[in-house]
Design a protein around this motif. Sequence first.
Motif, PDB file in Angstrom:
ATOM      1  N   ILE A 100       0.863  -1.183   0.000  1.00  9.09           N
ATOM      2  CA  ILE A 100       0.000   0.000   0.000  1.00  9.09           C
ATOM      3  C   ILE A 100       0.896   1.229   0.000  1.00  9.09           C
ATOM      4  CG2 ILE A 100      -1.722   1.317   1.281  1.00  9.09           C
ATOM      5  CD1 ILE A 100      -2.718  -1.296   2.469  1.00  9.09           C
ATOM      6  N   VAL A 101       0.685   2.127  -0.942  1.00  9.26           N
ATOM      7  CA  VAL A 101       1.443   3.370  -0.983  1.00  9.26           C
ATOM      8  C   VAL A 101       0.817   4.322   0.044  1.00  9.26           C
ATOM      9  CG1 VAL A 101       2.183   5.327  -2.379  1.00  9.26           C
ATOM     10  CG2 VAL A 101       1.956   3.065  -3.437  1.00  9.26           C
ATOM     11  N   LEU A 102       1.585   4.653   1.071  1.00 11.71           N
ATOM     12  CA  LEU A 102       1.071   5.519   2.136  1.00 11.71           C
ATOM     13  C   LEU A 102       1.632   6.928   2.094  1.00 11.71           C
ATOM     14  CD1 LEU A 102       0.954   3.170   5.253  1.00 11.71           C
ATOM     15  CD2 LEU A 102      -0.925   3.929   3.801  1.00 11.71           C
ATOM     16  N   GLY A 103       2.752   7.136   1.420  1.00  9.91           N
ATOM     17  CA  GLY A 103       3.347   8.460   1.361  1.00  9.91           C
ATOM     18  C   GLY A 103       4.214   8.596   0.127  1.00  9.91           C
ATOM     19  N   GLU A 104       4.654   9.827  -0.143  1.00  2.00           N
ATOM     20  CA  GLU A 104       5.543  10.052  -1.274  1.00  2.00           C
ATOM     21  C   GLU A 104       6.351  11.320  -1.057  1.00  2.00           C
ATOM     22  OE1 GLU A 104       3.985  11.205  -5.176  1.00  2.00           O
ATOM     23  OE2 GLU A 104       2.113  11.758  -4.209  1.00  2.00           O
ATOM     24  N   ASP A 105       7.508  11.361  -1.715  1.00  2.37           N
ATOM     25  CA  ASP A 105       8.249  12.599  -1.838  1.00  2.37           C
ATOM     26  C   ASP A 105       8.416  12.834  -3.334  1.00  2.37           C
ATOM     27  OD1 ASP A 105      10.392  11.026  -2.717  1.00  2.37           O
ATOM     28  OD2 ASP A 105      11.668  11.445  -0.996  1.00  2.37           O
ATOM     29  N   ASP A 106       9.348  13.671  -3.736  1.00  2.00           N
ATOM     30  CA  ASP A 106       9.464  13.979  -5.167  1.00  2.00           C
ATOM     31  C   ASP A 106       9.968  12.814  -6.009  1.00  2.00           C
ATOM     32  OD1 ASP A 106       8.531  16.540  -4.708  1.00  2.00           O
ATOM     33  OD2 ASP A 106      10.535  17.397  -4.503  1.00  2.00           O
ATOM     34  N   HIS A 107      10.705  11.881  -5.389  1.00  2.00           N
ATOM     35  CA  HIS A 107      11.342  10.819  -6.165  1.00  2.00           C
ATOM     36  C   HIS A 107      10.893   9.407  -5.823  1.00  2.00           C
ATOM     37  CE1 HIS A 107      14.011  13.934  -7.604  1.00  2.00           C
ATOM     38  NE2 HIS A 107      14.221  14.290  -6.353  1.00  2.00           N
ATOM     39  N   SER A 108      10.240   9.232  -4.688  1.00  2.00           N
ATOM     40  CA  SER A 108       9.917   7.870  -4.271  1.00  2.00           C
ATOM     41  C   SER A 108       8.593   7.809  -3.532  1.00  2.00           C
ATOM     42  CB  SER A 108      11.037   7.303  -3.388  1.00  2.00           C
ATOM     43  OG  SER A 108      11.230   8.108  -2.253  1.00  2.00           O
ATOM     44  N   TYR A 109       8.105   6.578  -3.410  1.00  2.00           N
ATOM     45  CA  TYR A 109       6.895   6.294  -2.647  1.00  2.00           C
ATOM     46  C   TYR A 109       7.290   5.566  -1.380  1.00  2.00           C
ATOM     47  CZ  TYR A 109       4.308   7.179  -6.965  1.00  2.00           C
ATOM     48  OH  TYR A 109       3.779   7.743  -8.095  1.00  2.00           O
ATOM     49  N   LEU A 110       6.490   5.716  -0.339  1.00  2.00           N
ATOM     50  CA  LEU A 110       6.694   4.971   0.895  1.00  2.00           C
ATOM     51  C   LEU A 110       5.623   3.904   0.963  1.00  2.00           C
ATOM     52  CD1 LEU A 110       8.284   5.019   3.692  1.00  2.00           C
ATOM     53  CD2 LEU A 110       6.187   6.021   4.558  1.00  2.00           C
ATOM     54  N   PHE A 111       6.038   2.664   1.139  1.00  2.00           N
ATOM     55  CA  PHE A 111       5.120   1.549   1.191  1.00  2.00           C
ATOM     56  C   PHE A 111       4.978   1.014   2.599  1.00  2.00           C
ATOM     57  CE2 PHE A 111       6.419   1.381  -3.177  1.00  2.00           C
ATOM     58  CZ  PHE A 111       5.314   0.908  -3.852  1.00  2.00           C
ATOM     59  N   ALA A 112       3.811   0.494   2.890  1.00  2.00           N
ATOM     60  CA  ALA A 112       3.633  -0.366   4.053  1.00  2.00           C
ATOM     61  C   ALA A 112       3.593  -1.776   3.502  1.00  2.00           C
ATOM     62  CB  ALA A 112       2.331  -0.055   4.773  1.00  2.00           C
ATOM     63  N   THR A 113       4.272  -2.680   4.148  1.00  2.00           N
ATOM     64  CA  THR A 113       4.216  -4.057   3.686  1.00  2.00           C
ATOM     65  C   THR A 113       2.924  -4.673   4.179  1.00  2.00           C
ATOM     66  OG1 THR A 113       5.407  -4.829   5.617  1.00  2.00           O
ATOM     67  CG2 THR A 113       6.708  -4.365   3.656  1.00  2.00           C
ATOM     68  N   PHE A 114       2.380  -5.532   3.397  1.00  2.00           N
ATOM     69  CA  PHE A 114       1.075  -6.073   3.680  1.00  2.00           C
ATOM     70  C   PHE A 114       1.206  -7.578   3.807  1.00  2.00           C
ATOM     71  CE2 PHE A 114      -3.560  -5.717   2.049  1.00  2.00           C
ATOM     72  CZ  PHE A 114      -4.007  -6.177   3.257  1.00  2.00           C
ATOM     73  N   TYR A 115       1.295  -8.066   5.013  1.00  2.00           N
ATOM     74  CA  TYR A 115       1.410  -9.494   5.241  1.00  2.00           C
ATOM     75  C   TYR A 115       0.008 -10.091   5.254  1.00  2.00           C
ATOM     76  CZ  TYR A 115       6.131  -8.286   6.393  1.00  2.00           C
ATOM     77  OH  TYR A 115       7.399  -7.783   6.337  1.00  2.00           O
TER      78      TYR A 115
END
Length: 132
Positions: A22-37
Amino acid sequence: MIGIGAVFFLFIEEFQKKKYFIVLGEDDHSYLFATFYVNTTINYNFVENQEVEKLHIVLKKAEYPFLKYDSFLNLSEHFPKTKISLEEEFKKDDKCLVYTLTDEQLHYLRKAFKENPIIKGKIKKKYRFFDN
C-alpha cells in the motif's frame, strides 16, 4: 492511478512470491510503502514486543474487496520504492494495481502510520505525513 492510496500486488525476489503493498506516502522521487502481510493471524516472526504487535492492523475482507480473507497490515515496517521502478512494474503488468483505497481508508491508515512511535519523525516529514 499510481500514487498515495494505491494497492499493488507485486512479485518480490527476496520472498519468491507476490506480496501486497500500500502506498502511504511520497516525496518527489519515491513512494513509501507499508508491507502487507496477508496472514489470518499476526506473523510473530516480525513482532519483537507489544508496541510492534499493536502496529499490526486488521483489515476486513468486507471493507477491502481485493482480499481473500481478513488480513493484517504491518505498520511497523516501511520502505521506499522509486517512482520510476514502480512505473516500470506497472508498464510490465498494469494488473499489479489491484485497488485504490477510499478516502476514509487512506485517512485511517495514514493516521495510524503517522501516530506510529517506532517510525522516526524525519521519515514522516520526508513522506509528507504532516502536510495534511
